[in-house]
Design a protein around this motif. Structure first.
Motif, PDB file in Angstrom:
ATOM      1  N   LYS A  82       0.805  -1.216   0.000  1.00 49.04           N
ATOM      2  CA  LYS A  82       0.000   0.000   0.000  1.00 49.04           C
ATOM      3  C   LYS A  82       0.843   1.273   0.000  1.00 49.04           C
ATOM      4  N   LEU A  83       2.162   1.135   0.141  1.00 41.64           N
ATOM      5  CA  LEU A  83       3.031   2.302   0.256  1.00 41.64           C
ATOM      6  C   LEU A  83       3.307   2.917  -1.106  1.00 41.64           C
ATOM      7  N   PRO A  84       3.475   4.240  -1.155  1.00 44.20           N
ATOM      8  CA  PRO A  84       3.820   4.895  -2.427  1.00 44.20           C
ATOM      9  C   PRO A  84       5.152   4.382  -2.968  1.00 44.20           C
ATOM     10  N   PRO A  85       5.342   4.422  -4.290  1.00 40.07           N
ATOM     11  CA  PRO A  85       6.584   3.948  -4.894  1.00 40.07           C
ATOM     12  C   PRO A  85       7.736   4.920  -4.663  1.00 40.07           C
ATOM     13  N   TRP A  86       8.933   4.471  -4.968  1.00 39.34           N
ATOM     14  CA  TRP A  86      10.133   5.311  -4.905  1.00 39.34           C
ATOM     15  C   TRP A  86       9.942   6.523  -5.816  1.00 39.34           C
ATOM     16  N   PRO A  87      10.100   7.745  -5.282  1.00 36.89           N
ATOM     17  CA  PRO A  87       9.831   8.940  -6.083  1.00 36.89           C
ATOM     18  C   PRO A  87      11.026   9.433  -6.885  1.00 36.89           C
ATOM     19  N   GLY A  88      12.180   8.859  -6.648  1.00 36.37           N
ATOM     20  CA  GLY A  88      13.388   9.366  -7.283  1.00 36.37           C
ATOM     21  C   GLY A  88      13.749   8.626  -8.557  1.00 36.37           C
ATOM     22  N   PRO A  89      14.939   8.917  -9.102  1.00 40.30           N
ATOM     23  CA  PRO A  89      15.405   8.220 -10.296  1.00 40.30           C
ATOM     24  C   PRO A  89      15.781   6.779  -9.969  1.00 40.30           C
ATOM     25  N   ALA A  90      15.871   5.941 -10.987  1.00 36.69           N
ATOM     26  CA  ALA A  90      16.328   4.564 -10.793  1.00 36.69           C
ATOM     27  C   ALA A  90      17.785   4.583 -10.355  1.00 36.69           C
ATOM     28  N   LEU A  91      18.058   4.006  -9.182  1.00 33.26           N
ATOM     29  CA  LEU A  91      19.416   3.959  -8.648  1.00 33.26           C
ATOM     30  C   LEU A  91      20.030   2.587  -8.908  1.00 33.26           C
ATOM     31  N   TRP A  92      21.346   2.570  -9.110  1.00 35.82           N
ATOM     32  CA  TRP A  92      22.046   1.290  -9.263  1.00 35.82           C
ATOM     33  C   TRP A  92      21.827   0.431  -8.024  1.00 35.82           C
ATOM     34  N   LEU A  93      21.593  -0.862  -8.227  1.00 37.69           N
ATOM     35  CA  LEU A  93      21.326  -1.805  -7.141  1.00 37.69           C
ATOM     36  C   LEU A  93      22.204  -3.036  -7.272  1.00 37.69           C
ATOM     37  N   HIS A  94      22.693  -3.519  -6.145  1.00 34.09           N
ATOM     38  CA  HIS A  94      23.334  -4.835  -6.117  1.00 34.09           C
ATOM     39  C   HIS A  94      22.304  -5.910  -6.430  1.00 34.09           C
ATOM     40  N   GLY A  95      21.148  -5.844  -5.768  1.00 37.15           N
ATOM     41  CA  GLY A  95      20.030  -6.704  -6.084  1.00 37.15           C
ATOM     42  C   GLY A  95      19.910  -7.964  -5.257  1.00 37.15           C
TER      43      GLY A  95
END
Length: 300
Positions: free
Chosen positions: A181-194
């Motif tokens: 139910k939480l809002p999505p990440w509002p920023g740019p796509a950040l590099w992720l280890h994953g």
């Protein structure tokens, strides 16, 4: 049920030695021995300082290619060592996919030590993420199971919760539903280890973080994916130290830790549902789930 994918190609030391002679002859006479046969890669130790990683199946070959393309530049200035390719290997008549020679780290796999010791890693792991979580350019490697909106993983998580393999499934479902139910990440796509769990962290004898390894899930998106390490790696004290060490990098998003807990649920449920043939990974899933269920949640 265990879900260890079968290898699509066989690799032994003789084949690795042949590849070394063809592509990296200066390394070809070093001692060589197999050390692991994981989900995605065969791993051999080469001499004292190197590891050779070769994909076991076609889908993992693309992950290896991603590492070759992106990791050397991304990791050059990081404050923690990584398993970025040192000598890339090319497809050949002997082996049809890309492969890598990386550094070998002699330290301790963090998943093998008591969780309460991991508080000593908090500041260094936070430093790694603060440096690595930078905006990614267009064309970053897409990953269907990491960095994406949590709702895209809903079917998989619900299937695991219904399987009988995940303890306290009703309460876990409540926490999972709350994260959706939480809002999505509002920023740019950040590099992720994953895939930032303890088996992909190497520690030193004195408790420091020596290296972050296995970037096969490299992608970009919501940093909450990697922040799930707060539950995968740490106990309550370590979690508090980790969040404090991250500083204000994610303060613009008040929901990032709620989504991070959702990612921890997703990953813990996967470990519990797919690792009954790997006791160490099953234990990691079980410990992570208990951290989620007993968290004081002072981040709310």
């Amino acid at each position: 049920m265990a879900n260890h994918p079968p290898a699509e190609i066989s690799v032994d030391a003789d084949l690795v030695r042949q590849l070394l002679r063809e592509q990296h002859p200066s390394l070809a006479d070093m001692p060589l021995r197999p050390v692991a046969n994981g989900w995605d890669n065969y791993i051999f130790r080469l001499g004292a300082n190197y590891a050779v990683r070769l994909p076991r199946r076609l889908s993992a070959a693309q992950l290896t290619a991603n590492e070759q393309q992106w990791l050397p530049g991304l990791t050059a200035d990081l404050p923690v060592a990584t398993s970025a390719p040192v000598f890339p290997g090319k497809p050949s008549t002997a082996f049809p996919w890309p492969w890598n020679i990386t550094r070998w780290f002699d330290g301790l796999e963090v998943s093998l030590q008591p969780r309460d010791r991991n508080v000593a890693l908090a500041a260094q792991l936070a430093g790694f993420l603060n440096a690595f979580h930078q905006p990614a350019p267009s064309g970053f490697p897409f990953n269907a199971v990491r960095g994406i909106p949590l709702e895209n993983r809903n079917d998989a998580v619900l299937d695991r919760l219904a399987s009988g393999m995940v303890p306290h499934a009703a309460r876990v479902r409540e926490l999972w539903d709350a994260s959706l139910k939480l809002p999505p990440w509002p920023g740019p796509a950040l590099w992720l280890h994953g895939d930032l769990h303890p088996a992909n962290l190497v520690g030193t004898a004195d408790g420091a973080l020596q290296a972050v390894i296995d970037f096969g899930d490299l992608t970009a998106g919501d940093p909450a994916t990697d922040l799930a390490a707060a539950w995968l790696v740490f106990d309550q004290n370590g979690r508090s130290a980790f969040r404090a060490a991250l500083g204000g990098q994610y303060d613009a998003d008040p929901y990032v830790w709620g989504r991070a807990q959702g990612w921890a649920v997703c990953m813990a449920s996967a470990l519990l549902s797919n690792s009954d043939d790997h006791p160490g990974m099953y234990l990691l899933g079980s410990e992570t789930l208990m951290e989620i269920l007993t968290d004081v949640r002072d981040w709310l």
